[in-house]
Design an enzyme around this catalytic site. Structure first.
Site, mmCIF file in Angstrom:
data_model
loop_
_atom_site.group_PDB
_atom_site.id
_atom_site.type_symbol
_atom_site.label_atom_id
_atom_site.label_comp_id
_atom_site.label_asym_id
_atom_site.label_seq_id
_atom_site.Cartn_x
_atom_site.Cartn_y
_atom_site.Cartn_z
ATOM 1 N N TYR A 40 7.481 2.360 -7.745
ATOM 2 C CA TYR A 40 6.854 1.043 -7.772
ATOM 3 C C TYR A 40 6.413 0.679 -9.192
ATOM 4 O O TYR A 40 6.582 -0.463 -9.615
ATOM 5 C CB TYR A 40 5.679 0.979 -6.798
ATOM 6 N N GLU A 98 0.857 -1.182 0.000
ATOM 7 C CA GLU A 98 0.000 0.000 0.000
ATOM 8 C C GLU A 98 0.889 1.226 0.000
ATOM 9 O O GLU A 98 1.958 1.223 0.591
ATOM 10 C CB GLU A 98 -0.915 0.054 1.240
#
Length: 186
Positions: A157, A145
């Protein structure tokens, strides 16, 4: 003591090179600065040890509004289903990451790089090494998350192959904020 065993030696990696745009392929993500002798500084990624916990907890408290305690790191580090890594340069811890594993899935719980060290590739090194460890452990996917406002981390990411799969409403507190759920793998 530290978790010990062959796994820690497998996790130890050294990188020297130019910044890379992605995490794919050979890790060549660290651009070291010139040291006192004009040599390029060497950043390494290695398994976190119990003696690193106090330093990591201090770094955590400088970065996050709801930091883990040194006790939380110590307890998590000593579980059999976790991977905790640090980046280090000239004996100084510059970043860290943690992942819990269960069945065929890893969940990255922490990724942090010291404010003064950002933009030098430590985050990429940590994520790349987590991906390698997931592969060694036959994990099908890694989940994490990230605050929806943390554009720098989201870009990292994505460059490392993670994709947004949904939102967790009000996941974070102080300040209250939604989180993107990002997944690498199946």
């Amino acid at each position: 003591g530290s978790r010990g065993g062959a796994g820690n030696e497998i996790l130890r990696r050294r990188y020297l090179g130019e910044r890379a745009g992605t995490c794919a392929g050979i890790p060549e993500v660290i651009a070291g600065g010139a040291g006192a002798e004009g040599k390029a500084a060497m950043m390494t990624v290695r398994a976190m040890h119990t003696e690193d916990v106090e330093t990591v907890a201090r770094l955590e408290s400088e970065i996050f509004t709801q930091p883990w305690s040194s006790q939380a790191f110590l307890e998590s580090l000593n579980l059999g289903n976790t991977v905790f890594l640090v980046t280090e340069e000239d004996g100084k811890i510059t970043g860290y990451a943690g992942m819990y594993t269960a069945l065929d899935e890893g969940e990255i719980t922490n990724v942090a790089v010291a404010l003064a060290e950002r933009g030098r590739g430590a985050g990429r090194m940590l994520i790349e090494e987590m991906k390698k460890e997931a592969e060694r452990r036959n994990l099908a996917r890694i989940v994490l998350e990230v605050r929806v406002s943390n554009y720098t981390a989201i870009r990292l990411y994505e460059r490392c192959g993670f994709a947004s799969r949904g939102i967790r409403r009000d996941f974070y507190e102080k300040p209250r904020e939604n989180a993107w759920v990002m997944v690498y793998g199946q």
